[in-house]
Design an enzyme around this catalytic site. Structure first.
Site, PDB file in Angstrom:
ATOM      1  N   SER B 109       0.852  -1.039   0.090  1.00 20.55           N
ATOM      2  CA  SER B 109      -0.094  -0.112  -0.013  1.00 20.55           C
ATOM      3  C   SER B 109       0.896   1.363  -0.024  1.00 20.55           C
ATOM      4  CB  SER B 109      -1.162   0.047   1.179  1.00 20.55           C
ATOM      5  OG  SER B 109      -0.227   0.098   2.329  1.00 20.55           O
ATOM      6  N   HIS B 123      -2.873   7.328  -4.001  1.00 24.51           N
ATOM      7  CA  HIS B 123      -3.131   6.205  -3.311  1.00 24.51           C
ATOM      8  C   HIS B 123      -2.968   4.905  -4.040  1.00 24.51           C
ATOM      9  CE1 HIS B 123      -5.917   3.178  -1.303  1.00 24.51           C
ATOM     10  NE2 HIS B 123      -4.867   3.105  -0.439  1.00 24.51           N
ATOM     11  N   ARG B 127      -3.584  -6.155  -2.611  1.00 22.29           N
ATOM     12  CA  ARG B 127      -3.388  -7.325  -1.764  1.00 22.29           C
ATOM     13  C   ARG B 127      -3.875  -8.593  -2.226  1.00 22.29           C
ATOM     14  NH1 ARG B 127      -6.905  -3.680  -1.019  1.00 22.29           N
ATOM     15  NH2 ARG B 127      -9.024  -4.053  -0.268  1.00 22.29           N
ATOM     16  N   HIS B 157      -6.885   7.993 -15.488  1.00 19.75           N
ATOM     17  CA  HIS B 157      -7.983   7.099 -15.870  1.00 19.75           C
ATOM     18  C   HIS B 157      -7.708   6.237 -16.949  1.00 19.75           C
ATOM     19  CE1 HIS B 157     -11.371   7.351 -12.640  1.00 19.75           C
ATOM     20  NE2 HIS B 157     -10.851   8.600 -12.623  1.00 19.75           N
ATOM     21  N   ARG B 297       0.870  -2.208  13.057  1.00 14.72           N
ATOM     22  CA  ARG B 297       1.827  -1.419  13.458  1.00 14.72           C
ATOM     23  C   ARG B 297       1.336   0.045  13.108  1.00 14.72           C
ATOM     24  NH1 ARG B 297       6.446   0.967  10.667  1.00 14.72           N
ATOM     25  NH2 ARG B 297       8.278   1.097  12.377  1.00 14.72           N
TER      26      ARG B 297
END
Lengths: 342, 342
Positions: B109, B123, B127, B157, B297
């Site tokens: 990430s 961002h 995963r 985009h 964390r």
């Protein structure tokens, strides 16, 4: 002083006066007025700007914001009075007897972010609820210093303790503990500040304590606290004493600290610590989350957020510094009111 | 290109390769490496600092943070690989067949906060999960500009659309929509940025879309999307294409904007808008809330927060300004990829 009764469930204590809503509303609205007046006087430069707003589903409020002042970089004191068909699920979990009952709620809430890092941020909130035959008082005040001054922490707690002690000797220790328990950032394993008092669901049924246990304080404490029978009038008077204790608990701290010189280092630390305030309010605070998720007035809810904030990856204060003392000593629960007696 | 099959529940597609965990881990870890290298090159000044950490309950990670760079004021790219006895309740609600199954999860990430207000924040997250016989891929990337440049939104985009289109024509429109739906601040009635793509729970069972409906887009859209049968290899290749599309989608925007001069006004607006990023991440973002509430964390989770932020009560941009255009046009869903064809 309220008496301990053998039967705290005495139904006669369950009857609020016929003008309970008006009186509770006047209590918190007058408190907003008194607080704003006291804050403007000490600020000496800025004035509160007022916004009146209405809530579509019933009720409205009076939001007052002060900014760029002689003391306050930004602060807000909100009054609101709302009503509706049913309380939100987050409250009904704790008050199942209020299910399917129309409700009334009124309260004053305040957060002040001073400019000078030596002046602590402070929060206050007093509120009153009715839902069917159920009613309760809630509220509290807590202090979030950026630099460690034991004198300030002791003064703040002693002033609140005096207000509590006029009503019941178990109030201060119980609500001080509840405050430590509530204003806790689990993901940081850190208190938000040096606490104060916090209480919720105070009614005629005598349970002083209804905390959860996210930092391990609650279970240990809830065993120790019994029940205390109070009437509506008892709790009204208690809330009033607490509210009136705010200015005397905070203004002397401003007077002591606002003239102190500070540099970029202290300012940076203040902005960094303000990040914790944001984390608490957005991740944990019931009122904030409830408000945001249920179509509250966003600008009034989020006026609690600081005007300038900093985050820094893996920041840790220098060993032995005042910044380290804050975290290591002040952000752990301390018996401030009694430290002052030594 | 994946074929539409008449029976998307074909059990033969449910078998991942024997080294699925290693391959997924290498995919996201290599992606972290490639991204960090590309970002350091364009930054030209700062280097990533790396922290390796272990998770007590199983697994660990590699957090990389860049700060005070030529482009990036602060940014982090995290890799993690975790395992344990059971997935958290927040995921099990969507994956009931993973209850009481040991799980494995790995991902990368990233959040980047550039200094120049004309360079958008971005961002990315890809995963992979396994729990018993269930597995799925998830992820996406989205852009949060501070100033409105249609050229940038179209480029971002289109690049993602090209990566999606190599695998299935329904991927881009479905995951673009899901992104608009997910990155939405209900309490502001505002999108976080101009979107991108977002997908969750992509497995062999063919449901492309599993969004909720908090901004009213989902129901309307989910009716339109059918099922598509994919193998593990199909989805692995899709995730790889998406990950590899990141640098080409973002670096040209930096090149165009980072040299642009700006003043205090633009910087102030950037800091104000960053407040929305904090609000989204702390109030709504599943990964952040899950991480904070389950002993993740903290510093790695909250490295997504901006280094400097501002809140201002009742701020509203000047009518007709670029700041107003951002909110009024860019923070509402737009068909950016096809606007570029006009």
């Amino acid at each position: 002083m309220t008496n301990l009764l053998t039967n705290p469930q005495d139904v006669n204590t369950n009857i609020p006066p016929s003008n309970s809503r008006e009186r509770a509303k006047e209590l918190v609205k007058t408190l907003q007025d008194k607080i704003c007046q006291g804050l403007e006087e000490i600020d000496g430069k800025a004035k509160f700007q007022e916004d009146n707003w209405e809530r579509e589903e019933g009720g409205g409020g009076r939001t007052r914001v002060i900014s760029n002042g002689g003391v306050f970089e930004q602060g807000g004191v909100n009054f609101s009075e709302v009503w509706g068909d049913t309380l939100p699920p987050s409250i009904l979990v704790q008050r199942p007897d209020a299910v399917n009952q129309g409700f009334y709620a009124t309260g004053t809430s305040m957060v002040l972010h001073p400019k000078n890092p030596y002046v602590p941020t402070v929060h206050l909130n007093y509120r009153y609820f009715e839902a069917g035959s159920v009613w309760w008082f809630a509220g509290g005040a807590d202090l979030t210093p950026y630099y460690p001054f034991a004198e300030d922490a002791i003064h703040f707690h002693k002033t609140l303790k005096q207000a509590c002690d006029k009503h019941h000797p178990e109030y201060y220790p119980t609500f001080k503990h509840w405050c430590d328990e509530y204003f806790y950032l689990k993901h940081r394993q850190e208190a938000r500040g040096i606490g104060g008092i916090f209480f919720d669901y105070q009614d005629n049924r005598g349970q002083l304590y209804a905390g959860s246990d996210h930092n391990g304080l609650a279970n240990q404490y809830s065993q120790k606290v019994g029940t205390v029978s109070r009437t509506w009038e008892d709790l009204f008077a208690f809330a009033q004493s607490c509210g009136d204790a705010f200015l005397p608990s905070y203004l002397p701290i401003i007077e002591r600290r606002n003239g102190m010189e500070y540099g970029e280092k202290e300012r940076n630390f203040q902005l960094y610590r303000r990040g914790r305030y944001v984390e608490f309010n957005l991740v944990y605070d019931r009122g904030t989350i409830f408000g945001l998720q249920t179509n509250g007035r966003t600008e009034s809810i989020l006026m609690s957020l600081p005007p300038e904030v900093r985050w820094q990856y893996c920041y840790s204060p220098e060993v032995g510094s005042r910044e380290a003392e804050l975290t290591e000593v002040f952000l752990k629960p301390q018996d401030w009111a009694n430290l002052g007696n030594n």
